[in-house]
Design a protein around this motif. Structure first.
Motif, PDB file in Angstrom:
ATOM      1  N   ALA A   1       0.830  -1.209   0.000  1.00 51.97           N
ATOM      2  CA  ALA A   1       0.000   0.000   0.000  1.00 51.97           C
ATOM      3  C   ALA A   1       0.863   1.256   0.000  1.00 51.97           C
ATOM      4  O   ALA A   1       0.549   2.239  -0.672  1.00 51.97           O
ATOM      5  N   GLY A   2       1.960   1.214   0.757  1.00 48.16           N
ATOM      6  CA  GLY A   2       2.814   2.402   0.859  1.00 48.16           C
ATOM      7  C   GLY A   2       3.565   2.676  -0.427  1.00 48.16           C
ATOM      8  O   GLY A   2       3.645   3.819  -0.885  1.00 48.16           O
ATOM      9  N   LEU A   3       4.118   1.617  -1.023  1.00 48.91           N
ATOM     10  CA  LEU A   3       4.936   1.807  -2.225  1.00 48.91           C
ATOM     11  C   LEU A   3       4.095   2.246  -3.416  1.00 48.91           C
ATOM     12  O   LEU A   3       4.500   3.104  -4.197  1.00 48.91           O
ATOM     13  N   ILE A   4       2.897   1.664  -3.529  1.00 47.33           N
ATOM     14  CA  ILE A   4       2.072   2.030  -4.688  1.00 47.33           C
ATOM     15  C   ILE A   4       1.695   3.509  -4.591  1.00 47.33           C
ATOM     16  O   ILE A   4       1.528   4.195  -5.596  1.00 47.33           O
ATOM     17  N   LYS A   5       1.566   4.004  -3.372  1.00 48.70           N
ATOM     18  CA  LYS A   5       1.209   5.412  -3.206  1.00 48.70           C
ATOM     19  C   LYS A   5       2.361   6.306  -3.673  1.00 48.70           C
ATOM     20  O   LYS A   5       2.164   7.236  -4.454  1.00 48.70           O
ATOM     21  N   ILE A   6       3.559   5.994  -3.155  1.00 52.21           N
ATOM     22  CA  ILE A   6       4.719   6.819  -3.506  1.00 52.21           C
ATOM     23  C   ILE A   6       4.936   6.824  -5.021  1.00 52.21           C
ATOM     24  O   ILE A   6       5.284   7.834  -5.619  1.00 52.21           O
ATOM     25  N   ARG A   7       4.679   5.662  -5.640  1.00 53.78           N
ATOM     26  CA  ARG A   7       4.920   5.564  -7.077  1.00 53.78           C
ATOM     27  C   ARG A   7       3.725   6.025  -7.888  1.00 53.78           C
ATOM     28  O   ARG A   7       3.878   6.389  -9.051  1.00 53.78           O
ATOM     29  N   GLY A   8       2.541   5.969  -7.262  1.00 53.17           N
ATOM     30  CA  GLY A   8       1.326   6.088  -8.067  1.00 53.17           C
ATOM     31  C   GLY A   8       0.814   7.495  -8.269  1.00 53.17           C
ATOM     32  O   GLY A   8       0.219   7.799  -9.294  1.00 53.17           O
ATOM     33  N   ASP A   9       1.002   8.377  -7.325  1.00 51.71           N
ATOM     34  CA  ASP A   9       0.310   9.661  -7.423  1.00 51.71           C
ATOM     35  C   ASP A   9       1.159  10.744  -6.776  1.00 51.71           C
ATOM     36  O   ASP A   9       1.642  10.586  -5.652  1.00 51.71           O
ATOM     37  N   ARG A  10       1.319  11.829  -7.492  1.00 48.16           N
ATOM     38  CA  ARG A  10       2.142  12.930  -6.993  1.00 48.16           C
ATOM     39  C   ARG A  10       1.673  13.440  -5.641  1.00 48.16           C
ATOM     40  O   ARG A  10       2.466  13.877  -4.808  1.00 48.16           O
ATOM     41  N   CYS A  11       0.345  13.392  -5.428  1.00 51.90           N
ATOM     42  CA  CYS A  11      -0.165  13.999  -4.195  1.00 51.90           C
ATOM     43  C   CYS A  11       0.337  13.264  -2.955  1.00 51.90           C
ATOM     44  O   CYS A  11       0.343  13.826  -1.868  1.00 51.90           O
ATOM     45  N   TRP A  12       0.796  11.994  -3.141  1.00 55.90           N
ATOM     46  CA  TRP A  12       1.376  11.301  -1.989  1.00 55.90           C
ATOM     47  C   TRP A  12       2.781  11.801  -1.727  1.00 55.90           C
ATOM     48  O   TRP A  12       3.301  11.694  -0.630  1.00 55.90           O
ATOM     49  N   ARG A  13       3.435  12.330  -2.767  1.00 53.14           N
ATOM     50  CA  ARG A  13       4.794  12.842  -2.585  1.00 53.14           C
ATOM     51  C   ARG A  13       4.776  14.291  -2.105  1.00 53.14           C
ATOM     52  O   ARG A  13       5.594  14.685  -1.292  1.00 53.14           O
ATOM     53  N   ASP A  14       3.845  15.073  -2.628  1.00 53.40           N
ATOM     54  CA  ASP A  14       3.808  16.455  -2.115  1.00 53.40           C
ATOM     55  C   ASP A  14       2.845  16.587  -0.931  1.00 53.40           C
ATOM     56  O   ASP A  14       2.524  17.704  -0.504  1.00 53.40           O
ATOM     57  N   LEU A  15       2.401  15.452  -0.414  1.00 56.32           N
ATOM     58  CA  LEU A  15       1.647  15.365   0.847  1.00 56.32           C
ATOM     59  C   LEU A  15       0.284  16.046   0.809  1.00 56.32           C
ATOM     60  O   LEU A  15      -0.249  16.459   1.836  1.00 56.32           O
ATOM     61  N   THR A  16      -0.311  16.152  -0.383  1.00 54.94           N
ATOM     62  CA  THR A  16      -1.617  16.815  -0.457  1.00 54.94           C
ATOM     63  C   THR A  16      -2.781  15.828  -0.597  1.00 54.94           C
ATOM     64  O   THR A  16      -3.936  16.255  -0.653  1.00 54.94           O
ATOM     65  N   CYS A  17      -2.483  14.533  -0.655  1.00 54.95           N
ATOM     66  CA  CYS A  17      -3.556  13.571  -0.923  1.00 54.95           C
ATOM     67  C   CYS A  17      -4.716  13.656   0.064  1.00 54.95           C
ATOM     68  O   CYS A  17      -5.877  13.498  -0.318  1.00 54.95           O
ATOM     69  N   MET A  18      -4.385  13.911   1.326  1.00 52.94           N
ATOM     70  CA  MET A  18      -5.462  13.914   2.312  1.00 52.94           C
ATOM     71  C   MET A  18      -6.357  15.150   2.184  1.00 52.94           C
ATOM     72  O   MET A  18      -7.411  15.211   2.798  1.00 52.94           O
ATOM     73  N   ASP A  19      -5.931  16.124   1.391  1.00 50.36           N
ATOM     74  CA  ASP A  19      -6.823  17.256   1.115  1.00 50.36           C
ATOM     75  C   ASP A  19      -8.051  16.771   0.340  1.00 50.36           C
ATOM     76  O   ASP A  19      -9.099  17.412   0.358  1.00 50.36           O
ATOM     77  N   TYR A  20      -7.894  15.660  -0.383  1.00 48.02           N
ATOM     78  CA  TYR A  20      -8.975  15.177  -1.254  1.00 48.02           C
ATOM     79  C   TYR A  20      -9.666  13.930  -0.711  1.00 48.02           C
ATOM     80  O   TYR A  20     -10.840  13.725  -0.947  1.00 48.02           O
ATOM     81  N   HIS A  21      -8.869  13.115  -0.030  1.00 48.23           N
ATOM     82  CA  HIS A  21      -9.324  11.757   0.264  1.00 48.23           C
ATOM     83  C   HIS A  21     -10.693  11.683   0.941  1.00 48.23           C
ATOM     84  O   HIS A  21     -11.544  10.887   0.562  1.00 48.23           O
ATOM     85  N   TYR A  22     -10.913  12.516   1.953  1.00 47.25           N
ATOM     86  CA  TYR A  22     -12.163  12.382   2.718  1.00 47.25           C
ATOM     87  C   TYR A  22     -13.384  12.618   1.842  1.00 47.25           C
ATOM     88  O   TYR A  22     -14.415  11.979   1.993  1.00 47.25           O
ATOM     89  N   GLU A  23     -13.237  13.551   0.906  1.00 49.89           N
ATOM     90  CA  GLU A  23     -14.375  13.894   0.061  1.00 49.89           C
ATOM     91  C   GLU A  23     -14.538  12.924  -1.108  1.00 49.89           C
ATOM     92  O   GLU A  23     -15.663  12.660  -1.543  1.00 49.89           O
ATOM     93  N   THR A  24     -13.418  12.398  -1.604  1.00 44.16           N
ATOM     94  CA  THR A  24     -13.504  11.608  -2.836  1.00 44.16           C
ATOM     95  C   THR A  24     -13.450  10.098  -2.597  1.00 44.16           C
ATOM     96  O   THR A  24     -13.574   9.342  -3.544  1.00 44.16           O
ATOM     97  N   GLN A  25     -13.241   9.657  -1.375  1.00 43.35           N
ATOM     98  CA  GLN A  25     -13.207   8.212  -1.120  1.00 43.35           C
ATOM     99  C   GLN A  25     -14.558   7.594  -1.490  1.00 43.35           C
ATOM    100  O   GLN A  25     -15.563   8.296  -1.562  1.00 43.35           O
ATOM    101  N   PRO A  26     -14.553   6.279  -1.729  1.00 43.15           N
ATOM    102  CA  PRO A  26     -15.774   5.674  -2.278  1.00 43.15           C
ATOM    103  C   PRO A  26     -17.052   5.992  -1.497  1.00 43.15           C
ATOM    104  O   PRO A  26     -18.019   6.469  -2.070  1.00 43.15           O
ATOM    105  N   VAL A  27     -17.056   5.722  -0.218  1.00 42.95           N
ATOM    106  CA  VAL A  27     -18.286   5.933   0.545  1.00 42.95           C
ATOM    107  C   VAL A  27     -17.964   6.692   1.840  1.00 42.95           C
ATOM    108  O   VAL A  27     -17.687   6.083   2.865  1.00 42.95           O
ATOM    109  N   PRO A  28     -17.985   8.010   1.798  1.00 47.00           N
ATOM    110  CA  PRO A  28     -17.644   8.783   2.999  1.00 47.00           C
ATOM    111  C   PRO A  28     -18.653   8.557   4.123  1.00 47.00           C
ATOM    112  O   PRO A  28     -19.796   8.186   3.868  1.00 47.00           O
TER     113      PRO A  28
END
Ligand SMILES: *[C@@H]1O[C@H](CO)[C@@H](O)[C@H](O)[C@H]1NC(C)=O
Length: 405
Positions: A58-85
């Motif tokens: 899970a950790g490696l796919i994040k680092i490799r998969g999406d820039r927002c995991w590297r610039d630490l902004t992913c959690m700005d979106y996750h709560y709103e865009t996750q499958p079933v909040p």
């Protein structure tokens, strides 16, 4: 972009956990409460190895998969865009930016660093176990990832030994320490030699398990090390050892497909009234409070999340649902919460509309009207369809025509 498979990975993890669970049981005893011998160390280590793989994957796919995991902004979106909040997601989404950075960093620490603690002795292994369980608890509180988080707690428990967990089972008389040392003493007496034939067989089974898991882990480890890591894949037909990964990329915008039906005979008539079906959990009605369902899994709601960032051509089952709604099919209607045509005629036409959804601002004007969501129409997802028009679509796919349900 698809960031997590809907049907495959969690079932694989369930299968793998269940398979490893077989070897926790005594081989020879049919007693309901088997003699109190601890499971073999090999068996415990297969669980530890599982949690290490789940987390590193899970950790490696994040680092490799999406820039927002590297610039630490992913959690700005996750709560709103996750499958079933869930309702907490609504509030967590409004955390200050630095908290979202902190969450993302903590995520990396727990998924990429903590797993290595497993190999650093008893105490560090327990630290990892505690961190993983805490992490899963946080995920359970902040969203609806169905049974996945609960399932991930299971291998984390293997990081603790009986002495560490003894306090949960302390007897009323005597201190816990006492009880634990007594248990350990008894275990030692019962489980050490004289060796029997059964124990020998057991040893062979355990070692075979270790060899099997080790052998099947080779492609999994190669995949983890590879720069072209794939997520949620199995490399053997029985899916005994799999590779995992979640949220390799995070969607930045939430889109939803909303089913609407009308009694009007002409779907192009601007005066036609379109009424909305409401799913159990998936956002639809803006005033519908996000649901709280963990560990339950509403799979249809979940799949609708995937469908929403693809097209109906890629998700033909969406049209199957539309056909069944037109036919008042009780099976499909039992999967959704609100049928606007209940107790009335069946709709003549069904269409799918595509919307962008955002959380309303807590304390804002929309929230004051009881709205959890605000939305903006993006366009049609699929055009209006009726039973007559669907006949060919169903026939060409060898689906039974919904009329006959
Ligand atoms: C739709 O199905 C329900 C039960 O499944 C039934 O009570 C209702 O009468 C049906 N509606 C129509 C218009 O046939």
């Amino acid at each position: 972009m698809c960031s997590m498979t809907g049907t495959d990975s969690w079932e694989s993890q369930l299968l793998e956990t269940g398979f490893l669970g077989i070897f926790l049981c005594p081989l020879w005893s049919l007693a309901q409460v088997p003699p109190r011998c601890p499971p073999s160390r090999i068996s415990i280590w297969t669980f530890r190895w599982l949690i290490v793989r789940i987390m590193l994957g899970a950790g490696l796919i994040k680092i490799r998969g999406d820039r927002c995991w590297r610039d630490l902004t992913c959690m700005d979106y996750h709560y709103e865009t996750q499958p079933v909040p869930n309702p907490m997601s609504y509030y967590m989404h409004r955390s200050p930016w630095w908290f979202h950075r902190f969450e993302t960093l903590s995520n990396h620490f727990i998924e990429l660093v903590a797993p290595f603690f497993t190999f650093l002795g008893r105490r560090m292994c327990m630290v990892n176990g505690a961190l993983q369980i805490l992490f899963q608890a946080t995920l359970i509180v902040s969203g609806n990832l169905s049974f996945l988080n609960w399932l991930t707690v299971v291998p984390s428990l293997a990081c603790f030994d009986d002495a560490a967990l003894g306090f949960l089972f302390r007897s009323s008389e005597g201190g816990a320490k006492h009880a634990v040392s007594r248990i350990q003493h008894q275990e030692a007496a019962r489980c050490s030699p004289p060796p029997t034939r059964g124990m020998l067989v057991r040893q062979v089974v355990n070692v075979s398990l270790a060899v099997l898991i080790g052998y099947l882990s080779v492609p999994v480890v190669m995949n983890l090390l590879s720069s072209r890591q794939v997520m949620n894949t199995s490399f053997d037909p029985l899916r005994i050892v799999n590779t995992y990964g979640a949220f390799g990329s995070v969607t930045k915008e939430r889109t939803e497909v909303v089913f609407q039906g009308t009694l009007s005979s002409d779907p192009k008539d601007p005066a036609a009234v379109w009424e909305e079906y409401q799913f159990v959990c998936k956002p639809g009605d803006l005033k519908h409070r996000p649901c709280l369902i963990s560990p339950y899994h509403y799979r249809l709601d979940w799949l609708m999340w995937f469908a929403a960032f693809q097209t109906y051509e890629q998700n033909e089952w969406v049209i199957q649902i539309a056909g069944r709604l037109l036919a008042n099919d009780s099976t499909v209607l039992s999967l959704i919460q609100h049928n606007p045509f209940q107790g009335r005629d069946n709709p003549r036409w069904i269409r799918g509309e595509h919307f962008k959804y955002k959380f309303s601002e807590p304390g804002g004007a929309s929230a004051a009207q009881g709205k959890w969501w605000i939305r903006k129409r993006l366009g049609p997802y699929f055009p209006p369809v009726d039973l007559q028009g669907l006949r060919q679509y169903f026939q060409s796919r060898n689906w039974p025509h919904p009329d006959i349900y």
